[in-house]
Design a protein around this motif. Structure first.
Motif, PDB file in Angstrom:
ATOM      1  N   TYR A  57       0.743  -1.349   0.079  1.00 27.30           N
ATOM      2  CA  TYR A  57       0.503   0.314  -0.351  1.00 27.30           C
ATOM      3  C   TYR A  57       0.806   1.432   0.062  1.00 27.30           C
ATOM      4  CZ  TYR A  57      -4.572  -2.348   0.704  1.00 27.30           C
ATOM      5  OH  TYR A  57      -5.343  -3.110   0.592  1.00 27.30           O
ATOM      6  N   SER A 104      -3.299  -3.335   7.514  1.00 25.15           N
ATOM      7  CA  SER A 104      -4.366  -3.513   6.272  1.00 25.15           C
ATOM      8  C   SER A 104      -5.141  -4.057   6.113  1.00 25.15           C
ATOM      9  CB  SER A 104      -3.322  -3.870   5.183  1.00 25.15           C
ATOM     10  OG  SER A 104      -3.691  -5.264   3.805  1.00 25.15           O
ATOM     11  N   SER A 105      -6.267  -4.427   5.972  1.00 28.03           N
ATOM     12  CA  SER A 105      -7.219  -5.303   6.832  1.00 28.03           C
ATOM     13  C   SER A 105      -7.303  -6.868   6.210  1.00 28.03           C
ATOM     14  CB  SER A 105      -8.580  -5.042   6.584  1.00 28.03           C
ATOM     15  OG  SER A 105      -8.693  -4.636   5.327  1.00 28.03           O
ATOM     16  N   PHE A 106      -6.754  -7.046   4.496  1.00 30.26           N
ATOM     17  CA  PHE A 106      -6.967  -7.381   4.052  1.00 30.26           C
ATOM     18  C   PHE A 106      -5.171  -8.603   4.275  1.00 30.26           C
ATOM     19  CE2 PHE A 106      -9.978  -7.030   1.154  1.00 30.26           C
ATOM     20  CZ  PHE A 106      -9.840  -8.263   0.788  1.00 30.26           C
ATOM     21  N   SER A 128     -16.038  -9.675  -0.467  1.00 32.87           N
ATOM     22  CA  SER A 128     -15.096 -10.316  -1.365  1.00 32.87           C
ATOM     23  C   SER A 128     -15.753  -8.665  -2.568  1.00 32.87           C
ATOM     24  CB  SER A 128     -14.770 -11.019  -2.197  1.00 32.87           C
ATOM     25  OG  SER A 128     -15.558 -11.437  -2.537  1.00 32.87           O
ATOM     26  N   ARG A 188     -16.138  -5.562  -1.094  1.00 38.68           N
ATOM     27  CA  ARG A 188     -14.945  -4.248  -1.138  1.00 38.68           C
ATOM     28  C   ARG A 188     -14.229  -3.990  -2.421  1.00 38.68           C
ATOM     29  NH1 ARG A 188     -10.846  -3.938   3.221  1.00 38.68           N
ATOM     30  NH2 ARG A 188      -9.738  -2.528   1.946  1.00 38.68           N
ATOM     31  N   ASP A 239     -13.687   0.388  -3.356  1.00 38.12           N
ATOM     32  CA  ASP A 239     -12.484   0.884  -3.682  1.00 38.12           C
ATOM     33  C   ASP A 239     -12.751   1.393  -4.779  1.00 38.12           C
ATOM     34  OD1 ASP A 239     -11.857  -0.839  -1.171  1.00 38.12           O
ATOM     35  OD2 ASP A 239      -9.208  -1.647  -1.918  1.00 38.12           O
ATOM     36  N   ALA A 273      -6.510  -4.056  -2.036  1.00 38.67           N
ATOM     37  CA  ALA A 273      -7.900  -4.886  -1.668  1.00 38.67           C
ATOM     38  C   ALA A 273      -8.043  -5.657  -2.686  1.00 38.67           C
ATOM     39  CB  ALA A 273      -8.019  -3.817  -0.488  1.00 38.67           C
ATOM     40  N   SER A 329      -9.881  -9.127  -2.923  1.00 38.35           N
ATOM     41  CA  SER A 329     -10.910  -9.635  -3.259  1.00 38.35           C
ATOM     42  C   SER A 329     -10.936 -11.026  -4.252  1.00 38.35           C
ATOM     43  CB  SER A 329     -11.562  -7.995  -3.904  1.00 38.35           C
ATOM     44  OG  SER A 329     -11.559  -7.550  -2.621  1.00 38.35           O
TER      45      SER A 329
END
Length: 268
Positions: A72, A92-94, A201, A204, A208, A228, A232
């Motif tokens: 990122y 990062s959540s992912f 997915s 998201r 994005d 992300a 996804s």
């Protein structure tokens, strides 16, 4: 339009607790509590889940930070060679999800347990826990979107914008409702985790596209997509595979029962 309000930090003497961390901690605690409760309802031994929790969180935080740093915002590596060690500085959540998956694969294999037996419990715990954690993103507005006059826009300084943290939280709470409704009806038993993967997915991936590109600190894009969004796509493929694959007979491990006391048999 939603007013812009940045949640203040909580100061306890020399200790300063950020609102994002409070929501993440609350989400983790909620997920852990629900995981154990759902496992018991399904006749599974909840002890492995309690043992897994610190490993899943720890590995998730480390991998989440590394994904944030290398995919990122790689420009942050130029700040200091020690930036890679500051696991609290950017997540990062992912990446956290990837870390949790890797930890689960290793943990359940070492314990000689089938992850699929616990998959529904994970879905019913992770979805609401993740939603609460995403409220932390909304509380600090760290996922600004493009300018808009949408009725759910947040009045950011400089003009109204989409707030992707809020959208993610709303989507996850809605998905949680769907999962619990299906659990109660008995439908898609054993397939709730793949369903969670498919629903989230899709949300998201399209959310994005609303992320800001006109600000100083924005997510990196690779061929026009955020990291992300690639995550996804992978999550969607897993979800479709999980929904379509043939289920194996369960070999659930039941929770240990308390030994009976012969002297109290028949007591009322």
């Amino acid at each position: 339009m939603i007013p812009y309000w940045h949640a203040p930090s909580l100061e306890l003497g020399p200790l300063k607790i950020e609102p994002f961390g409070i929501f993440v901690a609350a989400g983790i605690l909620l997920a852990a509590r629900l995981l154990g409760r759902q496992a018991e309802k399904e006749g599974l031994n909840p002890e492995p889940l309690a043992d897994f929790a610190p490993w899943g969180v720890g590995v998730g935080v480390v991998v989440g930070h590394l994904v944030h740093l290398f995919f990122y915002h790689p420009e942050e590596l130029s700040k200091s060679p020690f930036q890679i060690l500051k696991v609290w500085d950017g997540l990062s959540s992912f990446g956290g999800l990837l870390g949790g998956i890797l930890a689960a694969v290793v943990f359940f294999r070492m314990r000689k347990l089938r992850f699929s037996d616990y998959a529904d419990a994970f879905a019913l715990g992770v979805a609401p826990g993740w939603a609460v954690a995403r409220l932390g993103c909304f509380a600090v507005h760290d996922h600004p979107g493009v300018p808009t006059d949408f009725f759910l826009a947040v009045a950011f300084p400089g003009g109204p914008r989409h707030d992707l943290g809020m959208y993610d939280a709303i989507a996850l709470f809605a998905i949680t409702g769907v999962l619990y409704a299906l659990r109660s009806s008995g439908k898609l038993k054993g397939r709730l985790l793949p369903l969670l993967a498919v629903l989230y997915s899709i949300c998201r991936f399209f959310f994005d596209f609303l992320r800001a590109t006109d600000m100083a600190y924005v997510d990196a894009r690779y061929f026009g997509l955020t990291p992300a969004q690639y995550g996804s796509i992978a999550l969607l493929l897993y979800g479709v595979w999980g929904l379509l694959r043939r289920r194996e007979p369960g070999t659930a491990s039941s929770p240990p029962s308390a030994p009976k006391n012969p002297g109290t048999v028949g007591a009322r």
